[in-house]
Design a protein around this motif. Structure first.
Motif, PDB file in Angstrom:
ATOM      1  N   ASP A   1      -5.468  -1.580  -4.950  1.00 10.57           N
ATOM      2  CA  ASP A   1      -5.251  -1.959  -3.846  1.00 10.57           C
ATOM      3  C   ASP A   1      -5.399  -3.013  -3.601  1.00 10.57           C
ATOM      4  OD1 ASP A   1      -3.512  -2.430  -2.261  1.00 10.57           O
ATOM      5  OD2 ASP A   1      -3.636  -0.588  -1.183  1.00 10.57           O
ATOM      6  N   GLU A   2      -5.710  -4.080  -3.361  1.00 13.89           N
ATOM      7  CA  GLU A   2      -5.892  -5.284  -2.284  1.00 13.89           C
ATOM      8  C   GLU A   2      -7.330  -5.061  -3.213  1.00 13.89           C
ATOM      9  OE1 GLU A   2      -4.774  -7.857  -0.048  1.00 13.89           O
ATOM     10  OE2 GLU A   2      -3.118  -6.184   0.637  1.00 13.89           O
TER      11      GLU A   2
ATOM     12  N   SER B   1       0.291  -1.365  -0.280  1.00 16.15           N
ATOM     13  CA  SER B   1       0.530   0.010  -0.495  1.00 16.15           C
ATOM     14  C   SER B   1       0.573   1.194  -0.052  1.00 16.15           C
ATOM     15  CB  SER B   1      -1.374  -0.197   1.262  1.00 16.15           C
ATOM     16  OG  SER B   1      -1.911  -1.228   1.230  1.00 16.15           O
TER      17      SER B   1
END
Ligand code: ADP
Ligand code: MG
Length: 274
Positions: A162-163, A43
């Motif tokens: 991001d995920e 992140s």
């Protein structure tokens, strides 16, 4: 398109390095998977690429723009956008189309062009039928697709996820992956952050982060079949790799594969050759 040049980042003056001397370049149109265990710096890398964080050391260039240069901030928002993990935190308007229009409105895009962009972006992610729906009435996967459309509507050449699938059920996950595949097909550059190695298998290249350090970069075939490497950095190999290895351990000469479809083909041809 993206240039990460000797980048280190530390959150506090006393804190440890969240990223350490990372060198990475991503070319236009590439689909890059960034993998790593929790806390490995994924992140932090996303926030650095997006210019929300500025490197403690080194530099990040997005389409040639140095993110540390505050004068490029407004332009940077037209170059890269991030889709975060939680779709709920990204919804701001009472209807899907207003939500998607928010980004281009902020960029000062003329109203008539905004309508076109919103329609186009929602069609790309397969949410065209939900224009007037309240986003809160949608499933997680649908909300996340609206978030993808919101970034697309800003017409950025580069998207970072991001995920973006990690909080979704299998259906939602498949929907968002399909939306990302469509974004890729449009020629946009995609940075796909995940700790799901099966998702990483579709990338052009895979990066492994471990403890803030770039531990490996290579083709999915090379990285995902390397069980020792993945294990060392807290990652699970994709199911196809683990199953193929167990079959080999059991005496079946299954070749090194990293995708489910390849494993099925290999086993099928072995069984029918008998
Ligand atoms: N806001 C923050 N303040 C201090 N430390 C942070 C902050 N965000 C992340 N970190 C630390 O930075 C490291 C990398 O975190 P992060 O980039 O979130 O990793 P990942 O996304 O791979 O889980 C971790 O050690 C984490 O604890
Ligand atoms: Mg993270």
């Amino acid at each position: 398109m993206l240039e990460v040049d000797g980048v280190s980042y530390r959150y506090g003056p006393e804190g440890p390095l969240a990223l350490e001397d990372v060198h990475l370049s991503v070319s236009a149109g590439e689909f890059l998977a960034v993998t790593g265990a929790n806390g490995s710096g994924k992140s932090t890398l996303a926030l650095l690429l997006d210019g929300l964080l500025v490197p403690t050391q080194g530099r990040v260039l997005v389409d040639g723009l140095n993110t540390a240069d505050s004068s490029v901030r407004p332009v940077l928002r037209r170059r890269i956008g991030v889709v975060f993990q939680n779709p709920d935190n990204q919804i701001i308007a009472p209807s899907v189309e207003d939500d998607v229009a928010f980004g281009p409105e902020n960029l000062g895009v003329p109203a008539d062009r905004i309508a076109d962009r919103v329609r186009w972006a929602l069609d790309v992610v397969g949410m065209g039928l939900y224009r007037t729906t309240d986003p809160h009435a949608l499933s997680g996967g649908q909300r996340q697709r609206v978030a993808v459309a919101g970034v697309l509507a800003m017409d950025v050449p580069c998207l970072c996820f991001d995920e973006a699938t990690s909080l979704l059920d299998p259906v939602g996950r498949a929907e968002v992956l399909a939306a990302a595949a469509e974004v890729r097909r449009l020629g946009r550059t995609v940075v796909w952050i995940t700790h799901d190695m099966e998702e990483a298998a579709i990338a052009d290249r895979v990066v492994v982060l471990g403890g803030g350090v770039l531990r490996a970069v290579g083709s999915p075939r090379r990285i995902l079949a390397n069980e020792a490497l993945l294990q060392r950095w807290g990652l699970e190999p994709p199911p196809a790799v683990a199953i193929a290895r167990r079959l080999r351990d059991g005496g079946m000469p299954v070749p090194a594969v990293h995708r489910r479809s390849e494993l099925v083909r290999a086993v099928h041809s072995m069984l029918t050759r008998r």
